[in-house]
Motif scaffolding. Structure first.
Motif, mmCIF file in Angstrom:
data_model
loop_
_atom_site.group_PDB
_atom_site.id
_atom_site.type_symbol
_atom_site.label_atom_id
_atom_site.label_comp_id
_atom_site.label_asym_id
_atom_site.label_seq_id
_atom_site.Cartn_x
_atom_site.Cartn_y
_atom_site.Cartn_z
ATOM 1 N N LEU A 146 0.808 -1.214 0.000
ATOM 2 C CA LEU A 146 0.000 0.000 0.000
ATOM 3 C C LEU A 146 0.842 1.266 0.000
ATOM 4 O O LEU A 146 0.319 2.362 -0.201
ATOM 5 C CB LEU A 146 -0.957 -0.001 1.191
ATOM 6 C CG LEU A 146 -2.087 -1.036 1.092
ATOM 7 C CD1 LEU A 146 -3.009 -0.922 2.295
ATOM 8 C CD2 LEU A 146 -2.884 -0.878 -0.189
ATOM 9 N N PHE A 147 2.159 1.130 0.197
ATOM 10 C CA PHE A 147 3.057 2.275 0.087
ATOM 11 C C PHE A 147 3.630 2.408 -1.330
ATOM 12 O O PHE A 147 4.498 3.249 -1.565
ATOM 13 C CB PHE A 147 4.194 2.168 1.099
ATOM 14 C CG PHE A 147 3.750 2.339 2.526
ATOM 15 C CD1 PHE A 147 3.379 3.579 3.014
ATOM 16 C CD2 PHE A 147 3.688 1.245 3.382
ATOM 17 C CE1 PHE A 147 2.964 3.734 4.333
ATOM 18 C CE2 PHE A 147 3.283 1.395 4.705
ATOM 19 C CZ PHE A 147 2.913 2.651 5.173
ATOM 20 N N GLY A 148 3.175 1.578 -2.263
ATOM 21 C CA GLY A 148 3.630 1.679 -3.640
ATOM 22 C C GLY A 148 4.763 0.724 -3.949
ATOM 23 O O GLY A 148 5.054 -0.207 -3.191
ATOM 24 N N ASP A 149 5.447 0.980 -5.059
ATOM 25 C CA ASP A 149 6.460 0.056 -5.558
ATOM 26 C C ASP A 149 7.880 0.593 -5.382
ATOM 27 O O ASP A 149 8.830 -0.028 -5.832
ATOM 28 C CB ASP A 149 6.183 -0.221 -7.045
ATOM 29 C CG ASP A 149 7.067 -1.314 -7.612
ATOM 30 O OD1 ASP A 149 7.193 -2.363 -6.954
ATOM 31 O OD2 ASP A 149 7.647 -1.105 -8.691
ATOM 32 N N ARG A 150 8.046 1.732 -4.765
ATOM 33 C CA ARG A 150 9.363 2.351 -4.620
ATOM 34 C C ARG A 150 10.005 1.919 -3.308
ATOM 35 O O ARG A 150 9.397 2.021 -2.238
ATOM 36 C CB ARG A 150 9.215 3.868 -4.656
ATOM 37 C CG ARG A 150 10.452 4.636 -4.241
ATOM 38 C CD ARG A 150 10.242 6.129 -4.415
ATOM 39 N NE ARG A 150 11.196 6.882 -3.616
ATOM 40 C CZ ARG A 150 10.902 7.510 -2.488
ATOM 41 N NH1 ARG A 150 9.663 7.495 -2.043
ATOM 42 N NH2 ARG A 150 11.824 8.159 -1.817
ATOM 43 N N SER A 151 11.253 1.439 -3.364
ATOM 44 C CA SER A 151 11.954 1.022 -2.157
ATOM 45 C C SER A 151 12.392 2.235 -1.346
ATOM 46 O O SER A 151 12.797 3.267 -1.890
ATOM 47 C CB SER A 151 13.180 0.178 -2.522
ATOM 48 O OG SER A 151 13.907 -0.163 -1.350
ATOM 49 N N PHE A 152 12.334 2.097 -0.019
ATOM 50 C CA PHE A 152 12.803 3.130 0.902
ATOM 51 C C PHE A 152 14.056 2.669 1.637
ATOM 52 O O PHE A 152 14.392 3.195 2.691
ATOM 53 C CB PHE A 152 11.696 3.466 1.908
ATOM 54 C CG PHE A 152 10.466 4.072 1.284
ATOM 55 C CD1 PHE A 152 10.325 5.446 1.163
ATOM 56 C CD2 PHE A 152 9.456 3.259 0.778
ATOM 57 C CE1 PHE A 152 9.198 6.005 0.573
ATOM 58 C CE2 PHE A 152 8.323 3.802 0.190
ATOM 59 C CZ PHE A 152 8.194 5.182 0.080
ATOM 60 N N GLY A 153 14.764 1.683 1.076
ATOM 61 C CA GLY A 153 15.904 1.081 1.756
ATOM 62 C C GLY A 153 15.433 0.047 2.756
ATOM 63 O O GLY A 153 14.277 0.036 3.172
ATOM 64 N N ARG A 154 16.327 -0.841 3.164
ATOM 65 C CA ARG A 154 15.897 -1.957 4.007
ATOM 66 C C ARG A 154 15.290 -1.472 5.333
ATOM 67 O O ARG A 154 14.264 -1.977 5.760
ATOM 68 C CB ARG A 154 17.070 -2.913 4.284
ATOM 69 C CG ARG A 154 17.519 -3.680 3.046
ATOM 70 C CD ARG A 154 18.330 -4.915 3.440
ATOM 71 N NE ARG A 154 17.535 -5.866 4.192
ATOM 72 C CZ ARG A 154 16.734 -6.789 3.645
ATOM 73 N NH1 ARG A 154 16.613 -6.853 2.335
ATOM 74 N NH2 ARG A 154 16.071 -7.620 4.401
ATOM 75 N N TRP A 155 15.909 -0.477 5.965
ATOM 76 C CA TRP A 155 15.357 0.000 7.231
ATOM 77 C C TRP A 155 14.013 0.672 6.991
ATOM 78 O O TRP A 155 13.046 0.435 7.723
ATOM 79 C CB TRP A 155 16.324 0.973 7.901
ATOM 80 C CG TRP A 155 15.863 1.365 9.280
ATOM 81 C CD1 TRP A 155 16.170 0.754 10.462
ATOM 82 C CD2 TRP A 155 14.975 2.443 9.612
ATOM 83 N NE1 TRP A 155 15.541 1.375 11.523
ATOM 84 C CE2 TRP A 155 14.794 2.419 11.020
ATOM 85 C CE3 TRP A 155 14.308 3.412 8.874
ATOM 86 C CZ2 TRP A 155 13.992 3.337 11.692
ATOM 87 C CZ3 TRP A 155 13.502 4.328 9.540
ATOM 88 C CH2 TRP A 155 13.353 4.289 10.932
ATOM 89 N N GLY A 156 13.939 1.517 5.976
ATOM 90 C CA GLY A 156 12.691 2.220 5.691
ATOM 91 C C GLY A 156 11.573 1.264 5.295
ATOM 92 O O GLY A 156 10.433 1.399 5.757
ATOM 93 N N ASN A 157 11.896 0.303 4.444
ATOM 94 C CA ASN A 157 10.873 -0.668 4.032
ATOM 95 C C ASN A 157 10.281 -1.388 5.239
ATOM 96 O O ASN A 157 9.069 -1.603 5.317
ATOM 97 C CB ASN A 157 11.485 -1.703 3.089
ATOM 98 C CG ASN A 157 11.869 -1.137 1.747
ATOM 99 O OD1 ASN A 157 11.413 -0.051 1.350
ATOM 100 N ND2 ASN A 157 12.721 -1.850 1.028
ATOM 101 N N ARG A 158 11.135 -1.749 6.170
ATOM 102 C CA ARG A 158 10.671 -2.551 7.301
ATOM 103 C C ARG A 158 9.933 -1.727 8.354
ATOM 104 O O ARG A 158 9.098 -2.251 9.088
ATOM 105 C CB ARG A 158 11.872 -3.256 7.948
ATOM 106 C CG ARG A 158 11.470 -4.249 9.017
ATOM 107 C CD ARG A 158 12.567 -5.205 9.381
ATOM 108 N NE ARG A 158 12.095 -6.148 10.370
ATOM 109 C CZ ARG A 158 11.388 -7.240 10.126
ATOM 110 N NH1 ARG A 158 11.080 -7.536 8.883
ATOM 111 N NH2 ARG A 158 10.980 -8.039 11.093
#
Length: 416
Positions: A146-158
């Protein structure tokens, strides 16, 4: 075992669980599907028992808030409309879930009624299992869809989702009231979700192929990728003579459909897709969907509900909104695709289809024009690599047994 599956939403939110129910019944379980009245025929037509849950997703999506949600897409601007729709959705859900759970030996819970069902299971002493159509457990590999398809880096993604799990919500009072009514300590929605995510004894099974999203190594035990669940084509179903004649009259057409998205925009969208088909010089089968797409002509045919597993393999390419269920049908069909994501988890799946090499690229709904769509269709149909990769992937997806993991969990619960 007496199994009750609970799900609400669009056809794409219900059909996979109807398909799962059919296969569980074939394995000897007694299956009931609890969902909204608008999907009752889908359930009973598959030979499964039906119990009602409140709400009308089609009416909600056609409402002013539904339109705002769709237009905002997968952005923060969608949140106010989501919250208002969510409050409407909650009315009567707790008591309906309790009624639907009566007599069950296990509750299989899809996203929308999941928290009420989880609490009801605790109060009634009934085991529960989470069923998800998209990745629901945080991971460093990618953000929650639901946050889209763009990665926010491993810490951000998690960790991107965590503020939501700790912030107060307009739903907390309703859930605390429900907890008191069923004899549980009152807790808000964030606390419930945190408990579900952390409990390694609580199974969460994801109904999509590991070929499109492999199971992340940092998921907790009990969170699994099971494979797709889909509804088998009813044995008595036949295409209309009009559709059969159209398919026989020329080369394979392109399918164009937006499913349950873009309600109320039928006239504008119909003009776009017909002009795109003309510019791309392809025949087209246009599915009306909730948007009410409609067109007619020698090279265009409008259809209503058609089983995707029958229709999609007969197409030259598939223009679709990249909902979770439709994405599964695309993969099984082994046909190249042009994803036109509108909102929710759709941008996530659209990006995955492109990275798999079966699509020439994502065309976001907000940027949908006839020339842009025509160019994507020409690529999807004319460049053989997309179709070749889709066919190979389709063979692999069709060989998966998505129900097997669910059956194993039911066996473990019965033995425990």
């Amino acid at each position: 075992m007496r199994v009750v599956i609970m799900t609400v939403g669009t056809r794409g939110d219900v059909a996979p669980f109807v398909g799962l129910g059919v296969r569980l019944r074939a394995a000897g379980h007694e299956v009931t599907v609890a969902t909204q009245q608008s999907s009752a025929e889908l359930v009973t037509g598959a030979g499964l028992a039906f119990r009602p849950l409140p709400g009308d997703m089609k009416a909600d999506m056609a409402s002013a808030d539904g339109q705002r949600w769709t237009k905002a897409g997968a952005t923060l601007r969608a949140i106010p409309a989501q919250l208002r729709l969510g409050k409407r959705f909650m009315i009567g859900m707790g008591q309906a879930v309790l009624a639907a759970a009566a007599g069950a030996e296990v509750l299989l819970l899809a996203r929308a009624p999941m928290m009420h069902g989880y609490l009801a299971g605790q109060a009634l002493g009934i085991p529960t299992v989470g069923l998800e159509l998209w990745p629901s457990v945080p991971t460093g590999d990618f953000p929650l869809p639901l946050f889209g398809d763009r990665s926010f880096g491993r810490w951000g993604n998690r960790n991107l989702h965590k503020p939501v799990l700790f912030a107060p919500t307009p739903f907390d009072a309703d859930f605390k009231r429900f907890c008191r009514e069923i004899g549980l300590p009152p807790v808000g929605i964030g606390r419930i979700r945190r408990t579900m995510l952390a409990d390694e004894r609580w199974p969460i099974l994801h109904g999509y192929s590991p070929l499109i999203v492999p199971r992340p190594a940092d998921w907790r035990p009990g969170a699994e990728v099971a494979g797709y669940w889909w509804q088998p084509i009813p044995p008595e179903w036949r295409p209309s003579p009009e559709l059969a004649d159209f398919l026989a009259a020329g080369p394979p057409p392109v399918y164009i459909g937006l499913g349950s998205m873009a309600s109320g925009e039928g006239e504008r969208l119909s003009g776009i897709v017909v002009e795109a088909a003309r510019q791309a010089r392809v025949r087209a089968v246009i599915q009306a969907g909730w948007a009410g797409l409609a067109a007619a002509g020698d090279d265009v045919l409008t259809v209503g509900d058609i089983p995707h597993d029958w229709l999609f393999p007969r197409m030259a390419a598939l223009v679709q909104h990249a909902g979770a269920g439709t994405t599964g049908a695309v993969l099984r069909a082994g046909v190249s695709t042009v994803p036109v994501p509108v909102a929710f988890d759709q941008p996530f799946w659209a990006g995955r289809l492109t990275r798999l090499g079966i699509s020439p690229g994502v065309l976001p709904f907000k940027r949908l024009t006839a020339p842009a769509l025509a160019e994507r269709i020409r690529q999807a149909v004319g460049e053989p690599g997309f179709g070749d990769r889709a066919r190979v992937l389709g063979e692999r997806v069709r060989a998966e047994a998505g129900t097997a993991r669910v059956l194993r969990v039911l066996d473990e619960l019965a033995g425990g």
